[in-house]
Design a protein around this motif. Structure first.
Motif, PDB file in Angstrom:
ATOM      1  N   ARG A 129       0.591  -1.790  -0.003  1.00 51.77           N
ATOM      2  CA  ARG A 129       0.002   0.240   0.345  1.00 51.77           C
ATOM      3  C   ARG A 129       0.887   1.379  -0.036  1.00 51.77           C
ATOM      4  N   PRO A 130       1.408   1.161  -1.015  1.00 57.32           N
ATOM      5  CA  PRO A 130       2.405   2.721  -0.945  1.00 57.32           C
ATOM      6  C   PRO A 130       1.575   3.869  -1.218  1.00 57.32           C
ATOM      7  N   PRO A 131       2.343   4.999  -0.615  1.00 58.16           N
ATOM      8  CA  PRO A 131       1.925   6.365   0.035  1.00 58.16           C
ATOM      9  C   PRO A 131       1.942   7.088  -1.131  1.00 58.16           C
ATOM     10  N   SER A 132       1.511   8.101  -1.343  1.00 57.62           N
ATOM     11  CA  SER A 132       1.689   9.113  -2.747  1.00 57.62           C
ATOM     12  C   SER A 132       3.285   8.998  -2.877  1.00 57.62           C
TER      13      SER A 132
ATOM     14  N   ASP B 120       8.289  -5.934   3.074  1.00 56.62           N
ATOM     15  CA  ASP B 120       6.937  -5.728   2.202  1.00 56.62           C
ATOM     16  C   ASP B 120       6.442  -7.398   1.990  1.00 56.62           C
ATOM     17  N   PRO B 121       5.022  -7.554   1.801  1.00 54.70           N
ATOM     18  CA  PRO B 121       4.639  -8.078   1.588  1.00 54.70           C
ATOM     19  C   PRO B 121       5.033  -8.921   0.401  1.00 54.70           C
ATOM     20  N   HIS B 122       5.409  -7.759  -1.017  1.00 57.30           N
ATOM     21  CA  HIS B 122       5.981  -8.154  -2.003  1.00 57.30           C
ATOM     22  C   HIS B 122       7.010  -7.170  -2.985  1.00 57.30           C
ATOM     23  N   GLY B 123       8.150  -7.857  -1.924  1.00 51.32           N
ATOM     24  CA  GLY B 123       9.432  -6.489  -1.998  1.00 51.32           C
ATOM     25  C   GLY B 123      10.220  -7.722  -2.234  1.00 51.32           C
ATOM     26  N   LEU B 124      11.018  -6.977  -3.235  1.00 51.09           N
ATOM     27  CA  LEU B 124      12.389  -7.800  -3.810  1.00 51.09           C
ATOM     28  C   LEU B 124      13.337  -8.603  -2.437  1.00 51.09           C
ATOM     29  N   HIS B 125      13.184  -7.935  -1.373  1.00 54.00           N
ATOM     30  CA  HIS B 125      14.173  -8.084  -0.315  1.00 54.00           C
ATOM     31  C   HIS B 125      13.869  -7.614   0.851  1.00 54.00           C
ATOM     32  N   LEU B 126      14.592  -8.412   1.806  1.00 55.34           N
ATOM     33  CA  LEU B 126      13.982  -8.049   3.490  1.00 55.34           C
ATOM     34  C   LEU B 126      15.521  -8.261   3.711  1.00 55.34           C
TER      35      LEU B 126
END
Length: 458
Positions: free
Chosen positions: A272-275, A376-382
């Protein structure tokens, strides 16, 4: 068909049992790279199931990167995904599924469409400047979810985000200038600042990201020429700045007339990215924000296509001059293919598949890895925070010996701060099975003695 076994009642869906038999046969070496699988109808008859069950099983294994479909030529064990003993990449942030049959099909279709849409002269000649109107329009379409409708005259097509960042540093600062950034930040930015003889000055963070109070301190003390930010799924910490934090940072930047580089490769992946800061600044006219978005993290690094949006009121010519000095132009073939994928909707469809795959991979990582994970649940990394007794050098060297590449926090440090943590990338493993193997191996290293500090007493 020596690997084929009768299906067992109560052992799961039949297509999954078939898929498991294929995967096991590949892992055990019964099926080797280049081996042809039996025709689907033949296997369906042998197992007493309908054709759609076998088709679904083959598709399931193809998605793991273990099979390649060649149409009427049949289905074969893939070379790319079959090396179970090879290295596993947990160190590079690249999108998953690049070895899949689906991406190969998309690449073949895009290559054909590119060649049909443009002449050899268009694809192989010089194209100096901000980009053809068609390519800039495709960029505007790709950027629309992030920054809304954009005048294509403000968009510059670049050969990758790294080049765009370096060009902005050249255009908006001088040798010896300071550039404010997170204490832990993208190594590509650090390299560009170092080579261009700028000083990267780290700004402290709290649990919400870059601290506006410390940014004000840095501005007063160092008078930076630019502020560099990666505000969405930050590399490496995976933090996403809230709208409130973005607004607070923009207020400080406006107070000190500080232009901002918003490097935003992960916005389309975020839950859910902000503006964007670009949009917030445009609405308040607070300070110029240069927006950089690349296709490398959503589609494929090899496209080398990024879009740089120059804010209204700021000249394009210094940026174009800097870009020309660095790379002259983007590769026309890649730019044309990227535009074709965006216009046809293929890029958005592929992005959706990437996000689904990354959600699965993040879930696998959360289950296997020990310690405090930020992601992030869809991130490329952690971002994996570790106990203080970990010795990075021993850990990374032992990991390399065991076929794992990992990246520790020192690679991202401006020099003022380096916590005990790893950035773990999830897209480089060929499939979920290989990712599971790699993460399990890493977890075992972290639990064992391989990474413990060794003290010398003199």
């Amino acid at each position: 068909m020596s690997w084929v076994r009768p299906l067992a009642a109560g052992s799961g869906a039949r297509y999954q049992q078939i898929a498991t038999q294929i995967v096991t046969a590949v892992e055990d070496g019964v099926l080797r790279p280049g081996d042809r699988l039996p025709p689907q109808r033949e296997l369906a008859r042998a197992l007493g199931v309908d054709l759609t069950t076998v088709t679904r099983a083959y598709s399931e294994v193809r998605q793991k990167g273990l099979l390649e479909a060649q149409g009427a030529g049949g289905t074969y064990v893939a070379y790319s995904g079959s090396d179970a003993g090879g290295a596993i990449d947990l160190g590079m942030n690249i999108p998953p599924l690049l070895n899949s049959a689906e991406f190969s099909h998309m690449l073949a279709q895009g290559s054909g469409a590119t060649q049909a849409a443009a002449s050899a002269m268009d694809l192989m000649s010089y194209h100096v400047g901000a980009g053809a109107n068609r390519h800039r329009a495709a960029g505007a379409k790709w950027l629309q979810p992030m920054i809304g409708s954009t005048d294509i005259e403000r968009i510059v097509v670049c050969p990758g985000a790294q080049t765009a960042i370096a060009a902005l540093i050249l255009a908006r600062s001088l040798a010896g200038d300071a550039i404010a950034c997170d204490e832990l930040t993208y190594p590509g930015f650090l390299a560009a600042a170092r080579v261009l003889q700028r000083s990267a000055v780290g700004v402290k963070s709290d649990e919400f990201g870059m601290d506006p109070v410390d940014l004000e301190r840095v501005c007063k003390q160092h008078r930076p020429a630019l502020l560099y930010l990666n505000p969405t799924i930050q590399n490496p910490t995976a933090l996403t700045l809230s709208t409130e934090r973005r607004t607070a940072l923009l207020r400080v930047a406006a107070q000190f007339a500080l232009p901002v580089i918003e490097d935003d490769p992960y916005w389309l992946l975020a839950e859910r990215p902000p503006s964007t800061m670009f949009s917030l600044a445009a609405n308040t006219s607070s300070t110029p924000v240069y927006y950089v978005s690349t296709l490398s993290k959503c589609i494929a690094p090899g496209l080398r296509t990024a879009y740089l949006v120059v804010p209204a009121g700021e000249p394009l010519s210094p940026v174009l001059d800097a870009l020309r000095s660095l790379a002259l132009m983007p590769t026309p073939w890649m730019t044309e293919m990227a535009s074709t994928w965006i216009e046809s909707g293929a890029a958005v469809q592929w992005l959706a598949q990437v996000k689904v795959e990354l959600r699965h991979r993040q879930a696998i990582a959360a289950e296997i890895l020990p310690g405090n994970i930020q992601a992030d649940p869809h991130g490329l990394h952690l971002w994996l925070q570790l106990p203080r007794h970990i010795d990075f050098y021993r850990l990374t060297q032992t990991a390399l010996q065991q076929g794992l590449s990992v990246t520790d926090s020192e690679s991202f440090s401006t020099g003022s701060f380096s916590p005990v943590a790893l950035r773990v990338s999830l897209g480089g493993a060929l499939d979920r099975n290989r990712l599971t193997q790699g993460l399990t191996r890493l977890a075992e290293l972290l639990k064992g003695d391989h990474a413990r500090r060794v003290s010398s007493v003199v």
